[in-house]
Design a protein around this motif. Structure first.
Motif, PDB file in Angstrom:
ATOM      1  N   ALA A 178       0.745  -1.189  -0.114  1.00  0.00           N
ATOM      2  CA  ALA A 178      -0.036  -0.066   0.103  1.00  0.00           C
ATOM      3  C   ALA A 178       0.833   1.195  -0.019  1.00  0.00           C
ATOM      4  O   ALA A 178       0.454   2.238  -0.591  1.00  0.00           O
ATOM      5  CB  ALA A 178      -0.934  -0.044   1.247  1.00  0.00           C
ATOM      6  N   THR A 179       1.928   1.147   0.666  1.00  0.00           N
ATOM      7  CA  THR A 179       3.013   2.323   0.935  1.00  0.00           C
ATOM      8  C   THR A 179       3.471   2.512  -0.575  1.00  0.00           C
ATOM      9  O   THR A 179       3.629   3.634  -1.093  1.00  0.00           O
ATOM     10  CB  THR A 179       3.997   2.102   1.964  1.00  0.00           C
ATOM     11  N   LYS A 180       3.777   1.257  -1.357  1.00  0.00           N
ATOM     12  CA  LYS A 180       4.591   1.754  -2.490  1.00  0.00           C
ATOM     13  C   LYS A 180       3.536   2.138  -3.758  1.00  0.00           C
ATOM     14  O   LYS A 180       4.108   2.841  -4.584  1.00  0.00           O
ATOM     15  CB  LYS A 180       5.165   0.305  -3.193  1.00  0.00           C
ATOM     16  N   ASP A 181       2.428   1.876  -3.489  1.00  0.00           N
ATOM     17  CA  ASP A 181       1.452   2.197  -4.452  1.00  0.00           C
ATOM     18  C   ASP A 181       0.827   3.439  -4.352  1.00  0.00           C
ATOM     19  O   ASP A 181       0.007   4.245  -5.013  1.00  0.00           O
ATOM     20  CB  ASP A 181       0.172   1.166  -4.356  1.00  0.00           C
ATOM     21  N   TYR A 182       1.023   4.008  -2.940  1.00  0.00           N
ATOM     22  CA  TYR A 182       0.611   5.284  -2.653  1.00  0.00           C
ATOM     23  C   TYR A 182       1.119   6.463  -3.540  1.00  0.00           C
ATOM     24  O   TYR A 182       2.319   6.491  -3.479  1.00  0.00           O
ATOM     25  CB  TYR A 182       0.841   5.593  -1.038  1.00  0.00           C
ATOM     26  N   ASP A 183       0.460   7.404  -3.917  1.00  0.00           N
ATOM     27  CA  ASP A 183       0.938   8.244  -4.908  1.00  0.00           C
ATOM     28  C   ASP A 183       0.689   9.612  -4.092  1.00  0.00           C
ATOM     29  O   ASP A 183      -0.388  10.188  -4.023  1.00  0.00           O
ATOM     30  CB  ASP A 183      -0.131   8.478  -6.398  1.00  0.00           C
ATOM     31  N   ALA A 184       2.022  10.087  -3.619  1.00  0.00           N
ATOM     32  CA  ALA A 184       2.069  11.234  -2.977  1.00  0.00           C
ATOM     33  C   ALA A 184       1.581  12.553  -3.714  1.00  0.00           C
ATOM     34  O   ALA A 184       0.839  13.432  -3.041  1.00  0.00           O
ATOM     35  CB  ALA A 184       3.392  11.529  -1.889  1.00  0.00           C
ATOM     36  N   ALA A 185       2.115  12.719  -4.810  1.00  0.00           N
ATOM     37  CA  ALA A 185       1.770  13.686  -5.542  1.00  0.00           C
ATOM     38  C   ALA A 185       0.337  13.973  -5.861  1.00  0.00           C
ATOM     39  O   ALA A 185      -0.167  14.877  -5.882  1.00  0.00           O
ATOM     40  CB  ALA A 185       2.537  13.589  -6.889  1.00  0.00           C
ATOM     41  N   ALA A 186      -0.241  12.835  -6.152  1.00  0.00           N
ATOM     42  CA  ALA A 186      -1.684  13.066  -6.505  1.00  0.00           C
ATOM     43  C   ALA A 186      -2.495  13.260  -5.140  1.00  0.00           C
ATOM     44  O   ALA A 186      -3.473  14.063  -5.509  1.00  0.00           O
ATOM     45  CB  ALA A 186      -2.112  11.451  -7.115  1.00  0.00           C
ATOM     46  N   ALA A 187      -2.119  12.844  -4.079  1.00  0.00           N
ATOM     47  CA  ALA A 187      -2.834  13.075  -2.903  1.00  0.00           C
ATOM     48  C   ALA A 187      -2.481  14.322  -2.602  1.00  0.00           C
ATOM     49  O   ALA A 187      -3.724  15.072  -2.189  1.00  0.00           O
ATOM     50  CB  ALA A 187      -2.165  12.026  -1.616  1.00  0.00           C
ATOM     51  N   LEU A 188      -1.558  14.929  -2.884  1.00  0.00           N
ATOM     52  CA  LEU A 188      -1.186  16.389  -2.475  1.00  0.00           C
ATOM     53  C   LEU A 188      -2.212  17.122  -3.403  1.00  0.00           C
ATOM     54  O   LEU A 188      -2.988  18.261  -2.979  1.00  0.00           O
ATOM     55  CB  LEU A 188       0.122  16.631  -2.607  1.00  0.00           C
ATOM     56  N   ALA A 189      -2.331  16.711  -4.700  1.00  0.00           N
ATOM     57  CA  ALA A 189      -3.104  17.697  -5.700  1.00  0.00           C
ATOM     58  C   ALA A 189      -4.443  17.777  -5.060  1.00  0.00           C
ATOM     59  O   ALA A 189      -5.117  18.974  -5.337  1.00  0.00           O
ATOM     60  CB  ALA A 189      -3.042  17.175  -7.079  1.00  0.00           C
ATOM     61  N   VAL A 190      -5.016  16.474  -4.886  1.00  0.00           N
ATOM     62  CA  VAL A 190      -6.465  16.465  -4.594  1.00  0.00           C
ATOM     63  C   VAL A 190      -6.664  17.192  -3.159  1.00  0.00           C
ATOM     64  O   VAL A 190      -7.688  18.045  -3.105  1.00  0.00           O
ATOM     65  CB  VAL A 190      -6.636  14.936  -3.983  1.00  0.00           C
ATOM     66  N   PHE A 191      -5.567  17.257  -2.158  1.00  0.00           N
ATOM     67  CA  PHE A 191      -5.892  18.009  -1.116  1.00  0.00           C
ATOM     68  C   PHE A 191      -5.996  19.664  -1.472  1.00  0.00           C
ATOM     69  O   PHE A 191      -6.901  20.234  -0.889  1.00  0.00           O
ATOM     70  CB  PHE A 191      -4.764  17.824   0.180  1.00  0.00           C
ATOM     71  N   HIS A 192      -4.814  20.023  -2.087  1.00  0.00           N
ATOM     72  CA  HIS A 192      -4.894  21.489  -2.510  1.00  0.00           C
ATOM     73  C   HIS A 192      -6.356  21.640  -3.237  1.00  0.00           C
ATOM     74  O   HIS A 192      -6.596  22.891  -2.925  1.00  0.00           O
ATOM     75  CB  HIS A 192      -3.753  21.914  -3.137  1.00  0.00           C
ATOM     76  N   GLU A 193      -6.833  20.860  -4.084  1.00  0.00           N
ATOM     77  CA  GLU A 193      -7.879  21.267  -4.783  1.00  0.00           C
ATOM     78  C   GLU A 193      -9.093  21.389  -4.000  1.00  0.00           C
ATOM     79  O   GLU A 193      -9.954  22.075  -4.450  1.00  0.00           O
ATOM     80  CB  GLU A 193      -7.889  20.217  -6.067  1.00  0.00           C
ATOM     81  N   SER A 194      -8.924  20.759  -2.854  1.00  0.00           N
ATOM     82  CA  SER A 194     -10.244  21.039  -2.026  1.00  0.00           C
ATOM     83  C   SER A 194     -10.207  22.367  -1.498  1.00  0.00           C
ATOM     84  O   SER A 194     -11.221  22.771  -1.092  1.00  0.00           O
ATOM     85  CB  SER A 194     -10.148  20.238  -0.790  1.00  0.00           C
ATOM     86  N   ARG A 195      -9.212  23.178  -1.218  1.00  0.00           N
ATOM     87  CA  ARG A 195      -9.177  24.528  -1.071  1.00  0.00           C
ATOM     88  C   ARG A 195      -9.730  24.877   0.378  1.00  0.00           C
ATOM     89  O   ARG A 195     -10.311  26.054   0.615  1.00  0.00           O
ATOM     90  CB  ARG A 195      -9.874  25.376  -2.098  1.00  0.00           C
ATOM     91  N   THR A 196      -9.605  23.809   1.090  1.00  0.00           N
ATOM     92  CA  THR A 196     -10.232  24.102   2.491  1.00  0.00           C
ATOM     93  C   THR A 196      -9.179  23.851   3.701  1.00  0.00           C
ATOM     94  O   THR A 196      -9.584  23.852   4.805  1.00  0.00           O
ATOM     95  CB  THR A 196     -11.483  23.014   2.948  1.00  0.00           C
TER      96      THR A 196
END
Length: 366
Positions: A3-21
């Motif tokens: 799960a750690t290897k498959d985790y896409d940190a860049a994508a998760a960061l993008a989703v977080f910032h796109e929430s704008r909250t």
């Protein structure tokens, strides 16, 4: 581990910032676990036995001037941090500003999301500012920040802020500007170069304000409020609530990193710390000390307001380095001169790293 290897940190960061909250948005969504982009293995528990209480020096501005200067000199040389009491800034002005900062971060997400921006655009921006120089590199801090710039130039347009928040922060900045001028004079005297020397050399102004909001966290020991860093300023003035979480690194006396100690909030006090620019200007007479914020609570949010005092002289011809009066044959200049633009470019490149001023050091062999 898969799960750690498959985790896409860049994508998760993008989703977080796109929430704008911000991080507050996670709290509003009743998150019970910390998302991986915030996790860090380097953060000690706030209850770690290696973290102890430490009495930060207190400077009382109601004392005779000579006594006050002596206290400032001792604190700035030994600790780099000191509480200031009887400072002349009305308690109501400070309390209103801290309350206004809290109210901004706790307003409905739709109201604050329109200001969300990782890049400072205009006078006001709100975001979860990444810790690392590579924008968005994990771990993200468990902290949201409202940045307000009051200069240079014409009065900023703060119309995007709620009226109560805008008025309270403007009044606080006006009051702190007077306090900052007084502090610049005291620090100048503490260096033995006369009350007006720092003001004459660089025109000290407090234009950048950051209102930090550290939400309660379900797993405080697994996140960081802010990584260890020094401030890119002459000096910084901090107002904070009573939640706590600020820590400073004590000097171990051997040039290495010492233990982390808690800085307990003092009711009614403003906290001053020496920044990297003043460390350079003082030719290492004054200390710019590493500090960080750990998250203390699963229930209470911490709020603080930092106002950074810096040189207003920012032309390419304005060079800053050790004051000539502080350079002697026994203690030659420790740093070369640089412009504000050069210093800030270094800061952006290195992030919070101490190397942002180390590169300006003069080799002992020269």
């Amino acid at each position: 581990m898969a799960a750690t290897k498959d985790y896409d940190a860049a994508a998760a960061l993008a989703v977080f910032h796109e929430s704008r909250t911000g991080v507050r948005g996670l709290v509003e969504s009743s998150a019970t676990a910390v998302p991986p982009v915030f996790l860090t293995a380097a953060t000690p528990s706030p209850q770690s036995p290696g973290t102890t209480a430490f009495a930060i020096p207190v400077v009382d501005l109601s004392l005779p001037r000579s006594d006050t200067v002596a206290l400032v000199r001792a604190a700035a040389r030994s600790c780099g941090f000191f509480h200031v009491i009887n400072h002349g800034v009305p308690a109501g002005v400070v309390d209103s500003a801290v309350s206004a900062a809290r109210a901004f971060h706790e307003q409905p997400r739709a109201a604050r999301s329109s200001l969300y921006s990782l890049e400072p655009v205009g006078a006001v921006a709100y975001s979860t500012i990444p810790n690392a120089p590579e924008q968005g590199a994990p771990p993200l801090p468990w902290r949201d920040t409202l940045r307000v710039r009051f200069g240079p130039g014409e009065a900023p347009d703060l119309g995007c802020l709620p009226a109560a928040c805008r008025d309270a922060l403007q009044e606080y900045q006006r009051s702190l500007t007077e306090f900052g001028k007084e502090m610049a004079g005291l620090l100048s005297e503490a260096l033995g170069v006369g009350t007006e020397r720092l003001e004459q050399a660089m025109q000290v102004e407090g234009w950048l304000m950051v209102c930090h909001y550290y939400p309660p966290c379900p797993e405080p020991a697994r996140v960081v409020g802010s990584l260890e860093h020094t401030d890119p300023s002459l000096f910084t003035v901090l107002a904070q609530d009573g939640v706590g979480g600020l820590q400073v690194r004590r000097d171990d006396g051997n040039g290495g990193g010492g233990e982390w100690v808690d800085v307990a909030p003092v009711t009614g006090a403003l906290l001053v710390n020496i920044g990297d620019v003043l460390k350079v200007v003082s030719n290492d007479e004054l200390k710019s000390v590493e500090h960080r914020v750990v998250i203390k609570s699963t229930q209470d949010a911490r709020v603080s307001i930092a106002l950074f005092f810096n040189p207003a002289k920012r032309d390419k011809s304005d060079l800053f380095g050790p004051l000539p009066e502080l350079v002697t044959a026994e203690k030659p200049a420790r740093y070369r001169s640089f412009t504000v633009q050069e210093f800030m470019s270094s800061r952006r490149e290195h992030g919070h790293s101490r190397s942002s001023i180390e590169q300006f050091k003069v080799s002992s062999s020269q």
